[in-house]
Write a protein that holds these residues in place. Structure first.
Motif, PDB file in Angstrom:
ATOM      1  N   LEU A 245       0.895  -1.241   0.125  1.00  0.00           N
ATOM      2  CA  LEU A 245      -0.093  -0.073   0.080  1.00  0.00           C
ATOM      3  C   LEU A 245       0.991   1.201  -0.066  1.00  0.00           C
ATOM      4  CD1 LEU A 245      -2.734  -0.881   2.627  1.00  0.00           C
ATOM      5  CD2 LEU A 245      -3.088  -0.674   0.122  1.00  0.00           C
ATOM      6  N   ILE A 246       2.084   1.214   0.366  1.00  0.00           N
ATOM      7  CA  ILE A 246       3.022   2.229   0.346  1.00  0.00           C
ATOM      8  C   ILE A 246       3.696   2.784  -0.771  1.00  0.00           C
ATOM      9  CG2 ILE A 246       5.039   3.055   1.923  1.00  0.00           C
ATOM     10  CD1 ILE A 246       4.394   1.170   4.259  1.00  0.00           C
ATOM     11  N   LYS A 247       3.892   3.860  -1.191  1.00  0.00           N
ATOM     12  CA  LYS A 247       4.540   4.363  -2.319  1.00  0.00           C
ATOM     13  C   LYS A 247       5.887   3.963  -2.070  1.00  0.00           C
ATOM     14  CE  LYS A 247       5.024   7.253  -5.869  1.00  0.00           C
ATOM     15  NZ  LYS A 247       4.263   7.146  -6.943  1.00  0.00           N
ATOM     16  N   ARG A 248       6.531   3.407  -3.123  1.00  0.00           N
ATOM     17  CA  ARG A 248       7.781   3.245  -3.278  1.00  0.00           C
ATOM     18  C   ARG A 248       8.576   3.599  -4.383  1.00  0.00           C
ATOM     19  NH1 ARG A 248       4.320  -1.476  -4.084  1.00  0.00           N
ATOM     20  NH2 ARG A 248       4.626  -1.983  -6.196  1.00  0.00           N
ATOM     21  N   PRO A 249       9.993   3.708  -4.292  1.00  0.00           N
ATOM     22  CA  PRO A 249      10.541   3.508  -3.113  1.00  0.00           C
ATOM     23  C   PRO A 249      10.415   4.665  -1.980  1.00  0.00           C
ATOM     24  CG  PRO A 249      12.088   4.325  -4.670  1.00  0.00           C
ATOM     25  CD  PRO A 249      10.684   4.128  -5.395  1.00  0.00           C
ATOM     26  N   PHE A 250      10.549   4.143  -0.808  1.00  0.00           N
ATOM     27  CA  PHE A 250      10.087   4.846   0.435  1.00  0.00           C
ATOM     28  C   PHE A 250      11.576   4.991   1.215  1.00  0.00           C
ATOM     29  CE2 PHE A 250       9.157   5.775   4.914  1.00  0.00           C
ATOM     30  CZ  PHE A 250       7.973   6.211   4.743  1.00  0.00           C
ATOM     31  N   LEU A 251      12.159   6.338   0.973  1.00  0.00           N
ATOM     32  CA  LEU A 251      13.273   6.497   1.593  1.00  0.00           C
ATOM     33  C   LEU A 251      13.597   7.300   2.777  1.00  0.00           C
ATOM     34  CD1 LEU A 251      14.000   5.725  -1.589  1.00  0.00           C
ATOM     35  CD2 LEU A 251      16.345   7.205  -1.251  1.00  0.00           C
ATOM     36  N   ILE A 252      14.180   7.117   3.628  1.00  0.00           N
ATOM     37  CA  ILE A 252      14.400   7.773   5.077  1.00  0.00           C
ATOM     38  C   ILE A 252      15.814   8.435   5.004  1.00  0.00           C
ATOM     39  CG2 ILE A 252      14.491   8.063   7.381  1.00  0.00           C
ATOM     40  CD1 ILE A 252      11.819   7.033   6.186  1.00  0.00           C
ATOM     41  N   TYR A 253      15.960   9.615   4.756  1.00  0.00           N
ATOM     42  CA  TYR A 253      17.239  10.435   4.492  1.00  0.00           C
ATOM     43  C   TYR A 253      17.701  11.016   5.691  1.00  0.00           C
ATOM     44  CZ  TYR A 253      20.826  13.612   2.462  1.00  0.00           C
ATOM     45  OH  TYR A 253      21.855  14.180   2.068  1.00  0.00           O
TER      46      TYR A 253
END
Length: 117
Positions: free
Chosen positions: A90-98
């Protein structure tokens, strides 16, 4: 070294393009399968804060999992987190944490260049 956590779906061509772009710029990142291990609650909360004006951007609206739910995202509040945790697709990807402070959704080479360089 800048810390990047990269949530990805292995069959996603956009995720592969984003990873290839990061590698071409010599960025190191921690790769996590978003289906097996959805983003941590604090990262999803960070995404909700960043995209509070358009919560729909956090969702993979083109995917089957989303389409079968028939959701009115604007009416959802705290249940969004539980919904996203229930199915990584369900989550938009890629999902990056910077740097642990910023969420970057999807892949756009111009945006990546602006955010990472």
């Amino acid at each position: 070294m800048k810390k990047i956590i990269f949530y990805s779906y292995l069959k996603c061509s956009t995720c592969r393009k984003a990873a290839k772009w990061l590698e071409s710029k010599d960025f190191e990142f921690q790769l996590i399968d978003i289906v097996k291990e959805p983003p941590l609650v604090n990262y999803l909360n960070l995404a909700l804060e960043q995209y509070s004006d358009d919560k729909k951007r956090i969702f993979n609206t083109r995917g089957k999992a989303f389409k079968t739910l028939n959701l009115d995202i604007d009416r959802l509040s705290k249940e969004i987190i539980q919904l996203l945790l229930s199915d990584g697709k369900l989550i938009k990807r890629p999902f990056l944490i910077y740097e642990g402070k910023k969420v970057i959704l999807g892949f756009n080479e111009i945006e990546y260049a602006k955010d990472f360089i």
